[in-house]
Structure formats: C-alpha cells, structure tokens
Design an enzyme around this catalytic site. Structure first.
Site, short mmCIF file in Angstrom:
data_model
loop_
_atom_site.label_atom_id
_atom_site.label_comp_id
_atom_site.label_asym_id
_atom_site.label_seq_id
_atom_site.Cartn_x
_atom_site.Cartn_y
_atom_site.Cartn_z
N SER A 49 0.53 -1.02 0.09
CA SER A 49 0.15 0.06 -0.50
C SER A 49 0.93 0.97 -0.27
O SER A 49 0.48 2.29 -0.33
CB SER A 49 -1.21 -0.02 1.50
OG SER A 49 -0.49 -0.13 2.57
N CYS A 78 -6.78 -6.63 0.35
CA CYS A 78 -5.66 -5.91 0.80
C CYS A 78 -5.18 -5.24 0.99
O CYS A 78 -5.56 -4.02 1.54
CB CYS A 78 -4.67 -7.33 0.54
SG CYS A 78 -3.78 -7.72 2.24
N HIS A 170 -7.30 -12.52 -0.30
CA HIS A 170 -7.27 -12.35 -1.96
C HIS A 170 -8.13 -13.21 -2.12
O HIS A 170 -7.87 -14.33 -2.44
CB HIS A 170 -5.83 -12.20 -1.97
CG HIS A 170 -4.55 -11.09 -1.27
ND1 HIS A 170 -4.30 -10.72 -2.69
CD2 HIS A 170 -4.39 -11.53 -0.37
CE1 HIS A 170 -3.36 -10.04 -2.43
NE2 HIS A 170 -3.18 -10.02 -0.72
N GLU A 172 -8.79 -13.13 -5.42
CA GLU A 172 -8.51 -13.45 -6.22
C GLU A 172 -7.54 -14.49 -6.92
O GLU A 172 -7.18 -15.24 -7.53
CB GLU A 172 -8.25 -11.83 -6.92
CG GLU A 172 -6.38 -12.13 -7.08
CD GLU A 172 -6.56 -11.28 -5.53
OE1 GLU A 172 -7.05 -11.19 -5.28
OE2 GLU A 172 -5.66 -11.10 -4.92
N1 GLN Z 1 1.30 -5.71 3.89
C1 GLN Z 1 0.88 -4.81 2.62
C2 GLN Z 1 0.89 -3.43 2.81
O1 GLN Z 1 0.45 -2.55 4.40
C3 GLN Z 1 -0.31 -6.00 2.38
C4 GLN Z 1 -0.13 -7.18 1.51
C5 GLN Z 1 -0.88 -7.28 0.50
O2 GLN Z 1 -1.79 -6.73 0.51
N2 GLN Z 1 -1.24 -8.73 0.54
O3 GLN Z 1 0.60 -2.59 1.75
#
Ligand code: GLN
Length: 201
Positions: A49, A78, A170, A172
């Site tokens: 992110s 996520c 997830h 997907e």
């Molecule tokens: N840990 C990731 C984050 O903080 C997110 C993990 C993911 O999208 N699989 O952005």
C-alpha cells in the site's frame, strides 16, 4: 456488459482482471485518471500500500480516486482495503478514507504471513469461503455503516459500506467467483441508479 476497472499500478491486478472476465464482466486496467471514465466500478488490488500510495500521487490519481468513489463503487483487497480505510496504523499513512473503518497493517504477524483458511461469510451464498491471507491488515474498527459480510478469528475480513467493499484477504487467488460477483452486482446496481433518466412531458 458491466465494465470494471482494476487499478494496475502495482500488485495483483492481473488475477483480478481474469476473475472479473470469468464472472462475465469487461475488465480494464486503470493507470491514469482518464482510464477511469469507462469504468463503472474499480478494484484496488493487493500489493504494497505504501508503494501504491506513492504511485497514486505521482499519477495524479489520489484525488481522482476519491472523486470516483463519491459516485461509483470501489472494492479494495488487502493493500486496497488499507487504501480505502479512514485511519491506517503500523505505520500510519494517508488513505482515501472512503470507508469508515480503521486498519492496522501486517497485524496478524507471522501466523498469517501467507495462509489459506476457511472463513465464515454469512453475507455470501454458501455461508463460508476459502480465504488467502498474505501479510494482511486487521480491521480494528468498523463504523456503524459498515456491514460485515465475513469474519475470521473474531475480526471482520470482508465488509461493505454502501457502494464500497473491502476484503483483507485475496479473493482473486482461489478461483471462487462469489466475492467478485457480489461486487459486480453493486456496480450494476449503482449504474442503474445513476443512469440519467429521460423526462417526458
Ligand atoms: N502488507 C501490505 C501493505 O501493508 C498488504 C499486503 C497485501 O496486499 N497482500 O500494504
């Protein structure tokens, strides 16, 4: 045909596009604000992110997504869920604030670093679903307007608020179309509500 965009700056966008197509939608990759015009809704995929946030800023997409979310559905998975939240911790970072929830990043620790589990999903047909978690955030607070569709270990992991949706896992990656179908129904419903109606006198 329902047209759904997938934010394609970073992360797991190709798998989402494949699932959307299998679910009968047209999927378009979104890299610029202009790409959003054709999309009835948008998926923000998993990934990282902080990196996505930086790229959104560089592409001038941060404000464009906020505006898009004011009228059209967004589904964040996520990292995408982190971007949709109101408050983000561990560490704190800016977010779109389109859903009234607070998330803590990487909050399951090594236990759920990468794991597939069966979760209770009373909001979906069938009542449960296989969920793949990869360095997932935890939704620490879900506001009164947030409806919980699925839970794991007592925490919400699949939620909706009005036109928007978020999953900390997830959907997907398992080949199950139900979560994406749920989102596409929202996109269709939203398009039907916002379509201009002709006025006859
Ligand atoms: N840990 C990731 C984050 O903080 C997110 C993990 C993911 O999208 N699989 O952005």
């Amino acid at each position: 045909m329902v047209v759904a965009g997938v934010l394609a700056l970073q992360g797991d966008f190709e798998a989402h596009a494949r699932i959307l197509r299998r679910a009968g939608a047209e999927a378009i990759e979104v890299r610029t604000a202009a790409d959003l015009d054709a999309a009835g809704g948008l998926i923000i995929p998993g990934g990282e992110s902080t990196t996505m946030l930086k790229l959104l800023r560089e592409e001038g997409l941060f404000e464009a997504l906020r505006e898009f979310g004011g009228t059209r559905p967004i589904f964040g998975t996520c990292a995408g869920a982190i971007l949709l939240a109101r408050h983000v911790t561990a560490p704190a970072q800016e977010s779109l604030g389109l859903m009234d929830m607070d998330v803590e990043r990487n909050a399951y620790g090594r236990q759920l670093d990468s794991r597939i589990v069966t979760i209770a999903a009373p909001g979906l047909d069938g009542g449960q679903i296989e969920a793949v978690f990869i360095r997932a955030p935890i939704i620490r607070r879900a506001g009164p307007e947030v409806h919980v569709l699925g839970r794991y270990g007592g925490n919400p992991v699949l939620v909706e608020q009005g036109r928007h949706m978020a999953a900390t896992f997830h959907p997907e990656l398992t080949g199950d179309l139900r979560v994406h179908r749920f989102f596409l129904d929202k996109v269709e419903e939203n398009a039907a509500q916002t379509r201009p109606v002709s006025v006859h006198r």
